[in-house]
Design a protein around this motif. Structure first.
Motif, PDB file in Angstrom:
ATOM      1  N   MET A   1       0.820  -1.201   0.000  1.00 12.66           N
ATOM      2  CA  MET A   1       0.000   0.000   0.000  1.00 12.66           C
ATOM      3  C   MET A   1       0.864   1.266   0.000  1.00 12.66           C
ATOM      4  SD  MET A   1      -3.145  -0.291  -0.409  1.00 12.66           S
ATOM      5  CE  MET A   1      -2.538  -1.445  -1.634  1.00 12.66           C
ATOM      6  N   LEU A   2       2.014   1.198   0.637  1.00 10.26           N
ATOM      7  CA  LEU A   2       2.894   2.357   0.646  1.00 10.26           C
ATOM      8  C   LEU A   2       3.346   2.691  -0.777  1.00 10.26           C
ATOM      9  CD1 LEU A   2       4.418   4.499   2.263  1.00 10.26           C
ATOM     10  CD2 LEU A   2       6.294   2.853   2.518  1.00 10.26           C
ATOM     11  N   GLY A   3       3.680   1.646  -1.545  1.00  5.20           N
ATOM     12  CA  GLY A   3       4.095   1.857  -2.926  1.00  5.20           C
ATOM     13  C   GLY A   3       2.951   2.354  -3.788  1.00  5.20           C
ATOM     14  N   PHE A   4       1.779   1.756  -3.640  1.00  6.70           N
ATOM     15  CA  PHE A   4       0.615   2.156  -4.426  1.00  6.70           C
ATOM     16  C   PHE A   4       0.120   3.556  -4.057  1.00  6.70           C
ATOM     17  CE2 PHE A   4      -0.845  -2.488  -5.216  1.00  6.70           C
ATOM     18  CZ  PHE A   4      -0.111  -2.522  -6.394  1.00  6.70           C
ATOM     19  N   SER A   5       0.334   3.957  -2.803  1.00  3.84           N
ATOM     20  CA  SER A   5      -0.236   5.215  -2.331  1.00  3.84           C
ATOM     21  C   SER A   5       0.316   6.436  -3.073  1.00  3.84           C
ATOM     22  CB  SER A   5       0.006   5.382  -0.828  1.00  3.84           C
ATOM     23  OG  SER A   5       1.393   5.585  -0.553  1.00  3.84           O
ATOM     24  N   TYR A   6       1.513   6.310  -3.612  1.00 12.76           N
ATOM     25  CA  TYR A   6       2.100   7.436  -4.343  1.00 12.76           C
ATOM     26  C   TYR A   6       1.750   7.389  -5.833  1.00 12.76           C
ATOM     27  CZ  TYR A   6       5.459  11.116  -5.518  1.00 12.76           C
ATOM     28  OH  TYR A   6       6.037  12.294  -5.950  1.00 12.76           O
ATOM     29  N   SER A   7       1.011   6.374  -6.259  1.00 12.55           N
ATOM     30  CA  SER A   7       0.715   6.203  -7.683  1.00 12.55           C
ATOM     31  C   SER A   7      -0.077   7.371  -8.264  1.00 12.55           C
ATOM     32  CB  SER A   7      -0.074   4.898  -7.906  1.00 12.55           C
ATOM     33  OG  SER A   7       0.698   3.782  -7.556  1.00 12.55           O
ATOM     34  N   LEU A   8      -1.126   7.831  -7.556  1.00  7.46           N
ATOM     35  CA  LEU A   8      -1.942   8.924  -8.086  1.00  7.46           C
ATOM     36  C   LEU A   8      -1.172  10.244  -8.152  1.00  7.46           C
ATOM     37  CD1 LEU A   8      -5.501   8.225  -6.620  1.00  7.46           C
ATOM     38  CD2 LEU A   8      -4.631   7.739  -8.900  1.00  7.46           C
ATOM     39  N   PRO A   9      -0.461  10.641  -7.084  1.00  8.71           N
ATOM     40  CA  PRO A   9       0.360  11.856  -7.206  1.00  8.71           C
ATOM     41  C   PRO A   9       1.415  11.737  -8.307  1.00  8.71           C
ATOM     42  CG  PRO A   9       0.056  11.310  -4.900  1.00  8.71           C
ATOM     43  CD  PRO A   9      -0.477  10.149  -5.687  1.00  8.71           C
ATOM     44  N   ALA A  10       2.045  10.567  -8.424  1.00 14.49           N
ATOM     45  CA  ALA A  10       3.065  10.373  -9.459  1.00 14.49           C
ATOM     46  C   ALA A  10       2.447  10.451 -10.852  1.00 14.49           C
ATOM     47  CB  ALA A  10       3.765   9.030  -9.260  1.00 14.49           C
ATOM     48  N   THR A  11       1.265   9.871 -11.010  1.00 18.75           N
ATOM     49  CA  THR A  11       0.577   9.941 -12.303  1.00 18.75           C
ATOM     50  C   THR A  11       0.201  11.377 -12.625  1.00 18.75           C
ATOM     51  OG1 THR A  11      -0.327   7.707 -12.023  1.00 18.75           O
ATOM     52  CG2 THR A  11      -1.428   9.132 -13.619  1.00 18.75           C
ATOM     53  N   ARG A  12      -0.280  12.091 -11.614  1.00 18.69           N
ATOM     54  CA  ARG A  12      -0.646  13.498 -11.793  1.00 18.69           C
ATOM     55  C   ARG A  12       0.548  14.309 -12.309  1.00 18.69           C
ATOM     56  NH1 ARG A  12      -4.362  17.467 -12.774  1.00 18.69           N
ATOM     57  NH2 ARG A  12      -4.070  19.299 -11.461  1.00 18.69           N
ATOM     58  N   LEU A  13       1.731  14.062 -11.759  1.00 15.19           N
ATOM     59  CA  LEU A  13       2.931  14.777 -12.174  1.00 15.19           C
ATOM     60  C   LEU A  13       3.415  14.308 -13.546  1.00 15.19           C
ATOM     61  CD1 LEU A  13       4.729  14.825  -8.723  1.00 15.19           C
ATOM     62  CD2 LEU A  13       3.941  16.829  -9.994  1.00 15.19           C
ATOM     63  N   ALA A  14       3.239  13.029 -13.839  1.00 11.53           N
ATOM     64  CA  ALA A  14       3.684  12.499 -15.131  1.00 11.53           C
ATOM     65  C   ALA A  14       2.860  13.054 -16.289  1.00 11.53           C
ATOM     66  CB  ALA A  14       3.625  10.980 -15.123  1.00 11.53           C
ATOM     67  N   GLY A 164       2.379 -14.751  -7.246  1.00  8.23           N
ATOM     68  CA  GLY A 164       2.149 -13.324  -7.448  1.00  8.23           C
ATOM     69  C   GLY A 164       3.022 -12.719  -8.526  1.00  8.23           C
ATOM     70  N   ALA A 165       4.313 -13.016  -8.530  1.00  7.35           N
ATOM     71  CA  ALA A 165       5.240 -12.423  -9.492  1.00  7.35           C
ATOM     72  C   ALA A 165       4.914 -12.846 -10.911  1.00  7.35           C
ATOM     73  CB  ALA A 165       6.675 -12.803  -9.135  1.00  7.35           C
ATOM     74  N   ARG A 166       4.675 -14.124 -11.120  1.00 13.23           N
ATOM     75  CA  ARG A 166       4.439 -14.607 -12.479  1.00 13.23           C
ATOM     76  C   ARG A 166       3.078 -14.183 -13.016  1.00 13.23           C
ATOM     77  NH1 ARG A 166       7.351 -20.627 -12.189  1.00 13.23           N
ATOM     78  NH2 ARG A 166       9.397 -19.784 -11.573  1.00 13.23           N
ATOM     79  N   PHE A 212       2.651  -4.842  -7.614  1.00 11.00           N
ATOM     80  CA  PHE A 212       1.735  -5.939  -7.926  1.00 11.00           C
ATOM     81  C   PHE A 212       2.312  -7.306  -7.567  1.00 11.00           C
ATOM     82  CE2 PHE A 212      -0.610  -2.934 -10.642  1.00 11.00           C
ATOM     83  CZ  PHE A 212      -1.896  -3.254 -10.228  1.00 11.00           C
ATOM     84  N   VAL A 213       3.635  -7.439  -7.625  1.00  5.71           N
ATOM     85  CA  VAL A 213       4.252  -8.699  -7.211  1.00  5.71           C
ATOM     86  C   VAL A 213       3.873  -9.018  -5.767  1.00  5.71           C
ATOM     87  CG1 VAL A 213       6.444  -9.857  -6.711  1.00  5.71           C
ATOM     88  CG2 VAL A 213       6.178  -8.554  -8.837  1.00  5.71           C
ATOM     89  N   ALA A 214       4.032  -8.016  -4.894  1.00  2.00           N
ATOM     90  CA  ALA A 214       3.695  -8.203  -3.480  1.00  2.00           C
ATOM     91  C   ALA A 214       2.185  -8.301  -3.280  1.00  2.00           C
ATOM     92  CB  ALA A 214       4.264  -7.052  -2.653  1.00  2.00           C
ATOM     93  N   TRP A 215       1.418  -7.490  -4.021  1.00  2.00           N
ATOM     94  CA  TRP A 215      -0.029  -7.417  -3.846  1.00  2.00           C
ATOM     95  C   TRP A 215      -0.707  -8.736  -4.200  1.00  2.00           C
ATOM     96  CZ3 TRP A 215      -3.198  -4.845  -1.109  1.00  2.00           C
ATOM     97  CH2 TRP A 215      -4.539  -4.675  -1.454  1.00  2.00           C
TER      98      TRP A 215
END
Length: 285
Positions: A1-14, A164-166, A212-215
């Motif tokens: 969740m920590l990794g995913f939580s920055y996805s929206l701000p990062a997408t916004r900046l991208a 999960g990884a595969r 997603f590997v961890a999720w």
């Protein structure tokens, strides 16, 4: 969740320097390069025909659908608003877990998850999102929630067989016939800065691959519906990132909503979810 939580701000900046279609599909291509390297190094066997069909569903949901619709939404909407709307995702995942992963959450689970959903709808209503001013960005976000929930549920169930990884790796490979041509067609780097590329790299490596590997491994081990509710905590973290990195205003309605959904996620984790599958297949590592 920590990794995913920055996805929206990062997408916004991208999307400030790259076409939103390129951000959505280009990051999938970049993640697919990492996926292919992993599959080769781990000497992964090819998935069966049935598994490929299910991987197409996963790819449609989390490789193509969710990145595309969130990228489109965040060209006009703030990531703080998007973070709270995306809090509907755990309910979507739970519903798909019943339909696709054959899980049967108890009543207490649905009540807690439903409370989180109602909190999000109240937030939208307070901001005009449920009135006549319902925006196209809100529509994109809700579509993203539906298709991502499907991708989560199908991928979580499939991870019991592939690991999960595969699961995410093969989903990224399956999507390449779509993601490569769209990425090439929408590639325009004239406005891309160093910061834009940094955040594009983040959504490529973390949001689209490592997260997603961890999720999926977690959902395979703990159940799609139950683990999926952990994403209710994402708005709390995403709102913090939005204020810290983007300087976006975070008002009291968003804070109250985030607090409510955080309580709800604790309650959902205390419930026991039963799967109707008679035999759980071991995950392949």
């Amino acid at each position: 969740m920590l990794g995913f939580s920055y996805s929206l701000p990062a997408t916004r900046l991208a999307v400030m320097g790259l076409d939103p279609w390129f951000v959505a599909f280009g990051r999938a291509v970049g993640a697919a390069v990492l996926a292919i390297a992993y599959l080769v190094l781990s000497r992964a066997s090819l998935p069966s025909v049935t598994q490929v069909r299910r991987l197409v569903v996963v790819a449609a949901g989390i490789v193509i659908g969710f990145p595309l619709f969130t990228s489109l939404a965040l060209t006009t909407q703030t990531s703080a608003h998007g973070a709270v709307v995306i809090a509907v995702l755990p309910m979507s995942t739970a519903i798909w877990a019943v339909l696709r992963a054959h899980e049967r959450p108890p009543l207490a689970f649905w009540l807690s998850s439903g409370a989180g959903l109602l909190a999000v709808l109240a937030f939208l209503a307070a901001g005009g999102g449920l009135s006549g001013s319902f925006s196209v960005a809100d529509l994109y976000l809700l579509i993203a929630v539906v298709v991502c929930g499907l991708g989560y549920a199908e991928g979580g169930a499939l991870s019991r067989e592939l690991g999960g990884a595969r699961t995410i790796c093969w989903a990224l490979v399956v999507a390449l016939p779509v993601t490569i041509p769209v990425s090439l067609y929408t590639a325009d780097f004239s406005r891309a800065t160093t910061g834009v590329w940094f955040h594009f790299a983040y959504v490529t490596t973390i949001s689209m691959f490592l997260g997603f590997v961890a999720w999926y491994a977690a959902m395979a081990a703990g159940g799609v519906a139950k683990i999926g509710q952990l994403q209710l905590a994402q708005p709390v973290l995403s709102l913090g990132w939005a204020a810290l990195v983007l300087g976006e205003p975070v008002g009291w309605p968003a804070l109250v909503t985030a607090a409510v959904v955080l309580v709800c996620v604790v309650l959902t984790q205390r419930s026991r979810v039963v799967s109707t599958n008679s035999v759980a297949e071991p995950a392949v590592r």
